[in-house]
Design a protein around this motif. Structure first.
Motif, mmCIF file in Angstrom:
data_model
loop_
_atom_site.group_PDB
_atom_site.id
_atom_site.type_symbol
_atom_site.label_atom_id
_atom_site.label_comp_id
_atom_site.label_asym_id
_atom_site.label_seq_id
_atom_site.Cartn_x
_atom_site.Cartn_y
_atom_site.Cartn_z
ATOM 1 N N THR A 100 7.731 4.519 -18.169
ATOM 2 C CA THR A 100 9.040 4.125 -18.683
ATOM 3 C C THR A 100 10.076 5.177 -18.328
ATOM 4 N N GLU A 101 9.687 6.456 -18.314
ATOM 5 C CA GLU A 101 10.646 7.511 -17.981
ATOM 6 C C GLU A 101 11.231 7.350 -16.584
ATOM 7 N N ILE A 102 10.448 6.857 -15.656
ATOM 8 C CA ILE A 102 10.847 6.861 -14.246
ATOM 9 C C ILE A 102 11.108 5.465 -13.711
ATOM 10 N N GLY A 103 10.318 4.499 -14.119
ATOM 11 C CA GLY A 103 10.280 3.195 -13.474
ATOM 12 C C GLY A 103 9.054 3.153 -12.586
ATOM 13 N N TRP A 104 9.059 2.321 -11.550
ATOM 14 C CA TRP A 104 7.915 2.273 -10.648
ATOM 15 C C TRP A 104 7.842 3.546 -9.820
ATOM 16 N N ILE A 105 6.630 4.067 -9.664
ATOM 17 C CA ILE A 105 6.405 5.300 -8.912
ATOM 18 C C ILE A 105 5.684 4.991 -7.605
ATOM 19 N N ALA A 106 4.610 4.210 -7.677
ATOM 20 C CA ALA A 106 3.842 3.844 -6.492
ATOM 21 C C ALA A 106 3.387 2.397 -6.642
ATOM 22 N N MET A 107 3.204 1.739 -5.508
ATOM 23 C CA MET A 107 2.902 0.308 -5.594
ATOM 24 C C MET A 107 2.209 -0.161 -4.312
ATOM 25 N N ASN A 108 1.078 -0.836 -4.469
ATOM 26 C CA ASN A 108 0.474 -1.558 -3.360
ATOM 27 C C ASN A 108 1.190 -2.892 -3.190
ATOM 28 N N VAL A 109 1.365 -3.312 -1.968
ATOM 29 C CA VAL A 109 1.957 -4.617 -1.682
ATOM 30 C C VAL A 109 1.130 -5.284 -0.598
ATOM 31 N N PRO A 110 1.178 -6.597 -0.505
ATOM 32 C CA PRO A 110 0.437 -7.276 0.570
ATOM 33 C C PRO A 110 0.799 -6.692 1.939
ATOM 34 N N GLY A 111 -0.223 -6.363 2.713
ATOM 35 C CA GLY A 111 0.008 -5.778 4.027
ATOM 36 C C GLY A 111 0.010 -4.273 4.026
ATOM 37 N N ARG A 112 0.174 -3.670 2.853
ATOM 38 C CA ARG A 112 0.097 -2.207 2.750
ATOM 39 C C ARG A 112 -0.533 -1.859 1.404
ATOM 40 N N ALA A 113 -1.844 -1.913 1.371
ATOM 41 C CA ALA A 113 -2.562 -1.715 0.116
ATOM 42 C C ALA A 113 -3.882 -1.011 0.394
ATOM 43 N N ARG A 114 -4.323 -0.242 -0.582
ATOM 44 C CA ARG A 114 -5.633 0.413 -0.512
ATOM 45 C C ARG A 114 -6.240 0.380 -1.901
ATOM 46 N N ALA A 115 -7.346 -0.329 -2.054
ATOM 47 C CA ALA A 115 -8.016 -0.417 -3.345
ATOM 48 C C ALA A 115 -8.433 0.974 -3.804
ATOM 49 N N GLY A 116 -8.320 1.201 -5.111
ATOM 50 C CA GLY A 116 -8.662 2.498 -5.670
ATOM 51 C C GLY A 116 -7.503 3.458 -5.722
ATOM 52 N N THR A 117 -6.340 3.037 -5.203
ATOM 53 C CA THR A 117 -5.137 3.858 -5.278
ATOM 54 C C THR A 117 -4.022 3.065 -5.945
ATOM 55 N N ALA A 118 -2.997 3.788 -6.374
ATOM 56 C CA ALA A 118 -1.828 3.147 -6.967
ATOM 57 C C ALA A 118 -0.839 2.689 -5.915
ATOM 58 N N GLY A 119 -1.133 2.997 -4.639
ATOM 59 C CA GLY A 119 -0.251 2.606 -3.564
ATOM 60 C C GLY A 119 0.607 3.763 -3.088
ATOM 61 N N PRO A 120 1.427 3.538 -2.079
ATOM 62 C CA PRO A 120 2.353 4.571 -1.618
ATOM 63 C C PRO A 120 3.551 4.663 -2.561
ATOM 64 N N PRO A 121 4.230 5.821 -2.612
ATOM 65 C CA PRO A 121 5.431 5.921 -3.441
ATOM 66 C C PRO A 121 6.471 4.879 -3.040
ATOM 67 N N VAL A 122 7.179 4.347 -4.024
ATOM 68 C CA VAL A 122 8.195 3.331 -3.754
ATOM 69 C C VAL A 122 9.470 3.991 -3.261
ATOM 70 N N ASP A 123 10.404 3.180 -2.785
ATOM 71 C CA ASP A 123 11.687 3.699 -2.312
ATOM 72 C C ASP A 123 12.390 4.467 -3.432
ATOM 73 N N GLY A 124 12.984 5.601 -3.069
ATOM 74 C CA GLY A 124 13.732 6.387 -4.034
ATOM 75 C C GLY A 124 12.886 7.338 -4.856
ATOM 76 N N ILE A 125 11.593 7.409 -4.548
ATOM 77 C CA ILE A 125 10.676 8.270 -5.296
ATOM 78 C C ILE A 125 10.015 9.263 -4.346
ATOM 79 N N ALA A 126 10.038 10.544 -4.702
ATOM 80 C CA ALA A 126 9.291 11.581 -3.988
ATOM 81 C C ALA A 126 8.238 12.123 -4.939
ATOM 82 N N VAL A 127 6.992 12.158 -4.485
ATOM 83 C CA VAL A 127 5.874 12.610 -5.306
ATOM 84 C C VAL A 127 5.356 13.934 -4.773
#
Length: 500
Positions: free
Chosen positions: A304-331
């Motif tokens: 809630t503090e940040i919003g979405w941080i990382a996200m898998n999407v169709p075509g760019r996904a890896r099971a067991g991970t939360a996905g790559p960082p979303v736009d506007g987020i640096a991890v």
């Protein structure tokens, strides 16, 4: 302003609709045109009662049309809705105390009080129209930072419920990002299951209004029956939403699993095109099974503090991970593996009520935000490994991440949930395993012993406690309202009570 415009936005898709299902099987359908007109009418009643821009107004009760209508009307008036967790609802005396505790100008209830009691001062029941109340002005009302438009609360696993100050720009960013990533169109229907007091469910409603798609509000007790009938296209939920299918498939004859599993997918409806899960550890085998069955289940990660941080999407996904960082987020990762985020447009600018004393440890001076989660980066994908606060430090100073041990138990015993802890006053690890079948106690103990053989002595589990899955509910207090295991509550209920 984004949230102020949501009521007007309804008028752009007058024929679209929201559905509100009840546990008794009833369904209320409202077109966006009707919601717009009802919100405008409620705005007038609230304004006539003396409420206006900047006023803190609580909303309390289970999910309903009245809840979201109040939220939209308050936002359009410039008020600051305060989403009171539904567990605060009991008698008139306790509800009346909320006005003072949160320094509210008023409190709106979505249901009548128990036993037909009269509402306390500055409180109104939204099913009793027109709304009439006398707002309270508190000399010590909190002064909110610029841009704050609503207050939500954390799930309270640390024993307190932080009041989170959500901004208009941060909310707009989360809605816009979701609309792009999920390619939301007017043909979509978003399923809303968790309580509206959780901000994610409100934001999903805003996303539906903003994109002109439909939304269906479903009580969790009937969601699988309801999904078959209402046919949502996008479903977000904790792993428990999807574990039922996984467990059923894994219990089937291996030769028939895939065929039967594809048939059982109908419990989510036939139109679903995106399923997202997070908020608690997600078994990679569960995601892999859904993909084998042809179901679009993906992991994502946010706060809630940040919003979405990382996200898998169709075509760019890896099971067991939360996905790559979303736009506007640096991890980046701290020395201890903590996930630290720099967000261009964070949702929250700080805390109010409880949790203020922890604010500086979360919102760092250089603009970064510490999540409290542990993780690693793997080829641009973020994999979460546990919670920093849950790390166990033994008497000899060894640090143990219980999430990794728990994941091993759940992989070895599909269909169970596990929690590992260092019980009060003990020097050895113990774990609780919840299962539908208590006859699996010996199997659980044997699995833990096999796993112990691969661990250093400091990481071995000495005691295994098997409990019925039925006790693991929000109502029992062992789960938070986000369906996460409340470790403190489990410790009190299992070890401190001596009930093993």
């Amino acid at each position: 302003m984004f949230v102020d415009s949501l009521v007007d936005r309804l008028a752009e898709h007058p024929g679209q609709r929201m559905r509100f299902l009840s546990r008794d099987g009833g369904t209320l359908v409202k077109t966006y045109a009707e919601i717009h007109d009802d919100a405008v009418k409620l705005m007038g009643e609230l304004r006539d009662s003396g409420l206006g821009a900047g006023d803190l107004v609580g909303v309390l009760g289970p999910n309903s049309y009245e809840w979201i209508l109040a939220d939209l009307a308050l936002l359009a008036l410039g008020c600051v809705p305060v989403a009171i967790p539904a567990e605060n609802r009991s008698g008139a005396a306790q509800i009346g105390g909320l006005v003072g505790a949160y320094r509210l100008a008023a409190l709106l209830l979505t249901q009548p009080l128990p036993d037909g009691a009269a509402p306390p001062p500055a409180t109104a029941v939204l099913t009793d129209r027109p709304v009439k109340l006398d707002p309270v002005r508190h000399a010590d009302a909190p002064v909110l930072p610029p841009g704050v438009r609503t207050i939500a609360f954390s799930s309270g696993t640390a024993g307190t419920q932080k009041g989170l100050l959500l901004t208009d720009d941060g909310i707009a960013n989360t809605v816009e990002l979701s609309a792009r990533a999920w390619q939301v169109t007017t043909d979509d229907d978003l399923a809303i299951v968790m309580p509206y007091s959780n901000f994610q469910q409100r934001y999903l409603t805003y996303l539906a209004i903003w994109t002109g798609c439909a939304a269906t509000v479903v009580p969790p007790e009937i969601m699988f029956q309801a999904f078959k009938a209402v046919e949502p296209t996008i479903i977000l939920g904790p792993p428990s939403f999807f574990e039922l299918l996984h467990n059923r498939v894994m219990a089937a004859d291996p030769a028939d699993r895939v065929e039967k599993g594809r048939g059982w997918l109908s419990m989510y409806g036939s139109r679903v095109r995106l399923m997202y899960t997070g908020s608690a550890p997600v078994p990679p085998a569960m995601v892999a099974l859904f993909h084998e069955l042809g179901a679009p289940l993906y992991e994502l990660y946010g706060s809630t503090e940040i919003g979405w941080i990382a996200m898998n999407v169709p075509g760019r996904a890896r099971a067991g991970t939360a996905g790559p960082p979303v736009d506007g987020i640096a991890v980046e990762l701290g020395d201890d593996g903590e996930v630290i985020v720099r967000a261009d447009r964070p949702q929250v600018v700080g805390y109010v009520y409880e949790g203020v004393e922890t604010q500086d440890a979360v919102f760092l001076p250089d603009g970064r935000i510490a999540t409290g989660d542990l993780g690693v980066m793997e080829d641009g994908f973020l994999r979460l490994t546990g919670r920093k606060k849950n790390v166990i430090i033994t008497r000899s100073g060894v640090k143990i991440n219980p999430a990794e041990l728990e994941a091993g138990i759940e992989r070895a015993l599909p269909g169970v949930r596990a929690m590992v802890a260092l019980p009060d006053g003990a020097a050895l690890l113990a774990c609780v395993v919840w299962t539908e079948d208590l006859g699996r106690a010996a199997e659980a103990e044997e699995a833990v012993q096999r796993l112990n053989a691969g661990h250093e002595p400091s990481h071995r589990i000495a005691t295994t406690i098997v409990r019925p899955m039925a006790e693991l509910t929000v109502e029992s207090g062992l789960l938070t309202r986000n369906f996460k295991i409340d470790r403190g509550a489990v410790t009190r209920a299992v070890w401190r009570s001596g009930d093993r």
